[in-house]
Design a protein around this motif. Structure first.
Motif, PDB file in Angstrom:
ATOM      1  N   TYR A 153      27.240  36.203  42.410  1.00 21.99           N
ATOM      2  CA  TYR A 153      27.858  37.494  42.663  1.00 21.99           C
ATOM      3  C   TYR A 153      27.455  38.519  41.608  1.00 21.99           C
ATOM      4  O   TYR A 153      27.459  39.727  41.870  1.00 21.99           O
ATOM      5  CB  TYR A 153      29.381  37.353  42.680  1.00 21.99           C
ATOM      6  N   VAL A 167      28.868  46.414  41.994  1.00 19.24           N
ATOM      7  CA  VAL A 167      29.940  46.844  42.886  1.00 19.24           C
ATOM      8  C   VAL A 167      30.628  48.076  42.316  1.00 19.24           C
ATOM      9  O   VAL A 167      30.845  48.187  41.109  1.00 19.24           O
ATOM     10  CB  VAL A 167      30.972  45.711  43.098  1.00 19.24           C
ATOM     11  N   THR A 176      28.837  47.420  47.673  1.00 19.53           N
ATOM     12  CA  THR A 176      27.610  47.148  46.931  1.00 19.53           C
ATOM     13  C   THR A 176      26.444  47.523  47.805  1.00 19.53           C
ATOM     14  O   THR A 176      26.520  47.438  49.049  1.00 19.53           O
ATOM     15  CB  THR A 176      27.514  45.672  46.495  1.00 19.53           C
ATOM     16  N   TRP A 216      34.844  40.966  43.332  1.00 19.38           N
ATOM     17  CA  TRP A 216      34.613  41.929  42.255  1.00 19.38           C
ATOM     18  C   TRP A 216      35.819  41.937  41.317  1.00 19.38           C
ATOM     19  O   TRP A 216      36.962  42.049  41.770  1.00 19.38           O
ATOM     20  CB  TRP A 216      34.390  43.298  42.884  1.00 19.38           C
TER      21      TRP A 216
END
Length: 282
Positions: free
Chosen positions: A117, A122, A223, A245
């Protein structure tokens, strides 16, 4: 009966198949006996059917669907080879996608999710209320890209009659779209004139499940990815990155996920075209 015919046992031995397999091929219409005795029901084959029997058996080893096997064995020479090549290209594409998915799942199972991730940046953006012309469809994953392109093209053409397109088109996923789940998904194109949009809808009825609605103002956590990353499971990782996030833990997801496409999406190359994957939050 023709003396040149062979019993199913003799023919099965020559074709290196079992009598059970030959009966199956007959039932499926892939290889019928040359003669069936009306009284005994015994099946007989010609020697020149051996090659077809072996071909069917080999194609079955490729896990080729029966309908496509029929297409190959009924075709001649180069056409049969082309049909086989097309099938195998589809297989390799599917396996490549599965390989990527397996690597992604290995990362999740081994606890490397945060590492994956972390590749996505983000942020949040506030989007004003907008009138959208939409088209909704239940669709599985393999049909989704074609439908998105076609629906956004139809909606964009309609928007020209409604004051023009005034924002980036987007697709809302009201439920998961996969090979087992069919959504629905909703293509949306923001338009300038709500009254004109409703007049257009009244003239065209509810073709393609089209409607006009007001998309409320929202804050989106998002994102940005390239067209090359839209393939599954890369896009799945992008959506999960938004959900996971760190700042998102102080926010609450307030609606279904979406993809927002930008003007050069269709024209640009896979590394140049970009879209946002996003969730409304509050």
């Amino acid at each position: 009966m023709d003396d040149g015919l062979q019993s199913i046992g003799v023919f099965a031995a020559r074709a290196r198949l079992s009598a059970k397999a030959l009966r199956l091929y007959d039932r499926l219409g892939l290889l019928s006996p040359a003669y069936v005795d009306e009284l005994s029901g015994y099946r007989y084959y010609r020697a020149d059917q051996v090659e077809r029997a072996r071909l069917v058996a080999l194609l079955r080893q490729l896990d080729m669907p029966l309908a496509r096997i029929a297409e190959v064995v009924e075709a001649d020479g180069a056409e049969a080879a082309d049909r086989l090549a097309a099938y195998w290209a589809d297989v390799e594409t599917r396996v490549a996608g599965q390989r990527t998915l397996a690597e992604y799942l290995r990362g999740r199972l081994s606890g490397r999710s945060s590492e994956m991730y972390g590749k996505f940046e983000v942020g949040t953006v506030d989007v004003a209320e907008q009138v959208v012309l939409t088209e909704t469809r239940h669709t599985l994953a393999d049909e989704l890209p074609a439908w998105i392109g076609a629906s956004l093209e139809r909606l964009t053409a309609a928007a020209r009659e409604c004051g023009g397109v005034v924002g980036a088109p987007f697709v809302v996923y009201h439920s998961e779209v996969s090979m087992e789940s069919d959504g629905p998904a909703e293509s949306c194109v923001p338009v300038a004139d709500e009254a004109a949009a409703r007049e257009w809808l009244a003239r065209h009825g509810r073709t393609w499940e089209t409607r006009v609605r007001v998309e409320p103002a929202a804050r989106l956590a998002f994102t940005r990815i390239t067209k090359a990353q839209v393939a599954h499971p890369q896009i799945l990782a992008a959506f999960e990155a938004v959900e996971e996030w760190p700042a998102g833990r102080r926010l609450e997801v307030a609606g279904p996920c979406r993809e927002v496409y930008f003007a050069d999406w269709d024209a640009a190359g896979p590394e140049d075209a970009v879209c946002d994957v996003a969730f409304p939050v509050r």
